[in-house]
Scaffold this motif. Structure first.
Motif, PDB file in Angstrom:
ATOM      1  N   TRP A   1       0.823  -1.219   0.000  1.00  0.00           N
ATOM      2  CA  TRP A   1       0.000   0.000   0.000  1.00  0.00           C
ATOM      3  C   TRP A   1       0.850   1.259   0.000  1.00  0.00           C
ATOM      4  CZ3 TRP A   1      -4.949  -0.089  -1.186  1.00  0.00           C
ATOM      5  CH2 TRP A   1      -5.655  -1.289  -1.016  1.00  0.00           C
ATOM      6  N   LYS A   2       2.030   1.240   0.667  1.00  0.00           N
ATOM      7  CA  LYS A   2       2.789   2.475   0.826  1.00  0.00           C
ATOM      8  C   LYS A   2       3.879   2.642  -0.220  1.00  0.00           C
ATOM      9  CE  LYS A   2       2.034   3.291   5.685  1.00  0.00           C
ATOM     10  NZ  LYS A   2       2.668   3.289   7.008  1.00  0.00           N
ATOM     11  N   ILE A   3       4.345   1.565  -0.816  1.00  0.00           N
ATOM     12  CA  ILE A   3       5.442   1.691  -1.783  1.00  0.00           C
ATOM     13  C   ILE A   3       4.990   1.318  -3.191  1.00  0.00           C
ATOM     14  CG2 ILE A   3       7.758   0.899  -2.386  1.00  0.00           C
ATOM     15  CD1 ILE A   3       8.248   0.465   0.584  1.00  0.00           C
ATOM     16  N   LEU A   4       4.431   0.107  -3.345  1.00  0.00           N
ATOM     17  CA  LEU A   4       4.138  -0.369  -4.700  1.00  0.00           C
ATOM     18  C   LEU A   4       3.044   0.440  -5.386  1.00  0.00           C
ATOM     19  CD1 LEU A   4       4.346  -4.255  -4.486  1.00  0.00           C
ATOM     20  CD2 LEU A   4       5.991  -2.654  -5.385  1.00  0.00           C
ATOM     21  N   ILE A   5       1.954   0.726  -4.660  1.00  0.00           N
ATOM     22  CA  ILE A   5       0.829   1.423  -5.303  1.00  0.00           C
ATOM     23  C   ILE A   5       1.219   2.853  -5.693  1.00  0.00           C
ATOM     24  CG2 ILE A   5      -1.526   2.266  -4.916  1.00  0.00           C
ATOM     25  CD1 ILE A   5      -2.080  -0.350  -3.480  1.00  0.00           C
ATOM     26  N   PRO A   6       1.866   3.670  -4.803  1.00  0.00           N
ATOM     27  CA  PRO A   6       2.315   4.995  -5.254  1.00  0.00           C
ATOM     28  C   PRO A   6       3.270   4.914  -6.442  1.00  0.00           C
ATOM     29  CG  PRO A   6       2.446   4.837  -2.881  1.00  0.00           C
ATOM     30  CD  PRO A   6       2.093   3.487  -3.373  1.00  0.00           C
ATOM     31  N   LEU A   7       4.215   3.975  -6.388  1.00  0.00           N
ATOM     32  CA  LEU A   7       5.170   3.849  -7.493  1.00  0.00           C
ATOM     33  C   LEU A   7       4.458   3.510  -8.793  1.00  0.00           C
ATOM     34  CD1 LEU A   7       8.359   1.996  -6.200  1.00  0.00           C
ATOM     35  CD2 LEU A   7       8.174   4.272  -7.175  1.00  0.00           C
ATOM     36  N   ALA A   8       3.479   2.605  -8.718  1.00  0.00           N
ATOM     37  CA  ALA A   8       2.752   2.215  -9.924  1.00  0.00           C
ATOM     38  C   ALA A   8       2.009   3.415 -10.506  1.00  0.00           C
ATOM     39  CB  ALA A   8       1.781   1.089  -9.603  1.00  0.00           C
ATOM     40  N   PHE A   9       1.396   4.239  -9.618  1.00  0.00           N
ATOM     41  CA  PHE A   9       0.662   5.405 -10.117  1.00  0.00           C
ATOM     42  C   PHE A   9       1.614   6.438 -10.712  1.00  0.00           C
ATOM     43  CE2 PHE A   9      -3.104   3.985  -7.703  1.00  0.00           C
ATOM     44  CZ  PHE A   9      -4.021   4.120  -8.729  1.00  0.00           C
ATOM     45  N   VAL A  10       2.782   6.638 -10.070  1.00  0.00           N
ATOM     46  CA  VAL A  10       3.777   7.569 -10.607  1.00  0.00           C
ATOM     47  C   VAL A  10       4.204   7.119 -12.001  1.00  0.00           C
ATOM     48  CG1 VAL A  10       6.170   8.329 -10.353  1.00  0.00           C
ATOM     49  CG2 VAL A  10       4.637   8.386  -8.398  1.00  0.00           C
TER      50      VAL A  10
END
Lengths: 324, 166
Positions: A303-312
């Motif tokens: 939730w804190k690393i993969l999802i933000p990175l994917a959206f970026v």
């Protein structure tokens, strides 16, 4: 003669031949992959691995399969019987259906659908349902815990997986798997989208419930996870589904990032299979190298690393495509 | 109606032999140890000895997926019901190996007035193979597994070597 040719060319015959080929491929693939897993594990731990059954233990999994067929099928007294019986079948069906749209080469494909990649992602989500069915119906606390963890993990990792795949689809403009591969005839997408590839591989490892994300069946805390109460062939079906899922995850990684069937000299099918088994080897390498993550670490990571990175990654892709 | 157990009604010669051969070559043990013999059992599964060569290296954590129970260590009276329960939870063609002197006969902990241990696994569950030692070396455990294979298939890898020795 003309009639035979007409029959073979028809849609029905294509389905029947495809189904037989897929079932054969799934069985042979699982037999091979389990042997490969044991050999890879053994060599990474400086052991020889299976050696006695066939040359270098090549028929070890055949012996295991025959043995599992001969085992007693136990249905514990307090289980929810219909669901307990259905779960191994339900886990196996979506796995078979995913092969419907996977192109092994430009011509080796059962149905070239417009929604190919969506279909695979939708069916891979269904396996969560059967894991939940197996865990809940077993009436065993370890099985329930394994199932709950599996559901939480799969939901958490589904989101970055889908967002990552979206960035590829933005570039190609099509959900059709043959179109996605055709767009990579020059440059593989792993070069253009390295971050997306890494995210995809991490999410695929978690989706197939493999180490370091194999907490649904962490044997040091949960016995055997959701299939604790399953014996014999029912347990074998879960195993078969797990290894076929691995094949599908590796195949999707190959199709989206590694150029599918493109490659010099050899025929397309051979290139496709080489790439798929290379990705599978990578997944096995992970399993026997990394220690298992803790459950809270796993969810935090998603939730804190993969999802933000994917959206970026998705935003950057969209921006680059718009400005070009 | 009288039902007989043990002998099957129909013998399917070749098929049964193939099944027995497969069973002998994939004896999955239960991940389960009671005392110091378990350490030797782990050593037998690890690099130098490698039980996986004989297809017996898949230590399954759940008794529902095992074929072989290696009773590795002293069975205390408190642990005995758990051992019996694990044995009962295993699916049908199943075998038991008593590893070490404690599991065979109580070992050094057995004396006339003791109250704490079960002197021998065969007092609570049927044992197929006894592996002596205190604790037995991993080679001994491997020989035990080969003898069990011989017992299952009625022919064995070991016989070749034994006949050669004379």
């Amino acid at each position: 003669m003309e009639l035979v040719a007409q029959l073979l060319g028809s849609e029905g015959a294509r389905m029947v031949v495809g189904l037989i080929a897929v079932i054969a491929l799934v069985s042979v693939n699982a037999l091979f992959l389990i042997w490969m897993e044991r050999k890879v594990a053994a060599h990474m731990q400086l052991r020889p691995g299976p050696m006695e059954v066939g040359p270098h233990g090549a028929f070890q999994t055949v012996a295991d399969a025959i043995k599992l067929m001969g085992k007693e099928l136990i249905t514990p007294a307090e289980v929810d019987k219909p669901i307990f019986w259905l779960a191994p079948i339900v886990i196996f069906l979506p796995v078979l259906l995913s092969f419907l749209v996977i192109p092994f080469s430009s011509t080796w494909i059962i149905r070239d659908m417009d929604v190919g990649i969506l279909l695979i992602l939708a069916f891979s989500t269904l396996s969560v349902l059967s894991i939940l069915m197996a865990g809940w119906s077993s009436n065993n606390k370890y099985a329930v815990f394994g199932a709950i963890r599996s559901v939480a993990q799969n939901i958490a990792y589904e989101i970055p997986l889908l967002v990552t795949v979206m960035s590829i689809i933005l570039m190609v403009g099509s959900f059709k798997l043959t179109d996605i591969v055709a767009a990579q005839s020059g440059l593989w997408f792993v070069v253009v989208q390295p971050l997306a590839f890494i995210l995809f591989i991490i999410c695929a490892t978690a989706e197939t419930n493999r180490a370091p994300f194999d907490i649904p069946e962490a044997e040091s805390e949960l016995v055997a996870g959701f299939h604790t109460e399953y014996t014999g062939m029912r347990f074998a079906l879960f195993f078969l589904a797990e290894y076929t899922n691995m094949f599908i995850a590796a195949a999707v990684a190959t199709l989206l990032f590694l150029g599918g069937w493109h490659g010099p000299f050899l025929p397309g099918v051979v290139w496709f299979l080489i790439k798929v088994y290379a990705v599978i080897f990578l997944l096995m390498w992970f399993r026997w190298t990394f220690p298992r993550t803790r459950f809270d670490q796993l969810i935090t990571f998603a939730w804190k690393i993969l999802i933000p990175l994917a959206f970026v990654n998705l935003l950057i892709t969209a921006l680059v495509l718009k400005l070009r | 109606m009288e039902t007989k157990t043990g002998e099957p009604l129909i013998h399917l010669g070749v098929l049964e032999e193939a099944l027995n051969l497969a069973r002998a070559n994939s004896l999955w043990p239960l991940t389960f140890g009671l005392a110091c013999c378990a350490i030797e059992m782990m050593a037998a599964g690890a690099a130098r000895f490698d039980l996986d060569r004989f297809g017996a290296g898949v230590f399954r954590p759940s008794p529902r997926q095992c074929d072989l129970m290696i009773v590795a260590g002293t069975i205390s009276k408190k642990m005995a019901p758990a051992v019996v329960r694990l044995y009962e939870q295993m699916p049908a063609p199943k075998w038991v190996m008593a590893m070490g002197n404690c599991a065979i006969s109580g070992g050094p902990f057995y004396y006339p007035t003791q109250y704490a241990i079960v002197p021998g696994a065969d007092l609570i569950i049927p044992v197929d193979v006894y592996v002596p030692g205190c604790p037995p070396r991993p080679e001994t455990l491997i020989e035990g597994i080969l003898i069990l294979e011989e017992k299952i298939t009625k022919r064995g890898r070991l016989r070749k070597f034994r006949d050669a020795k004379g």
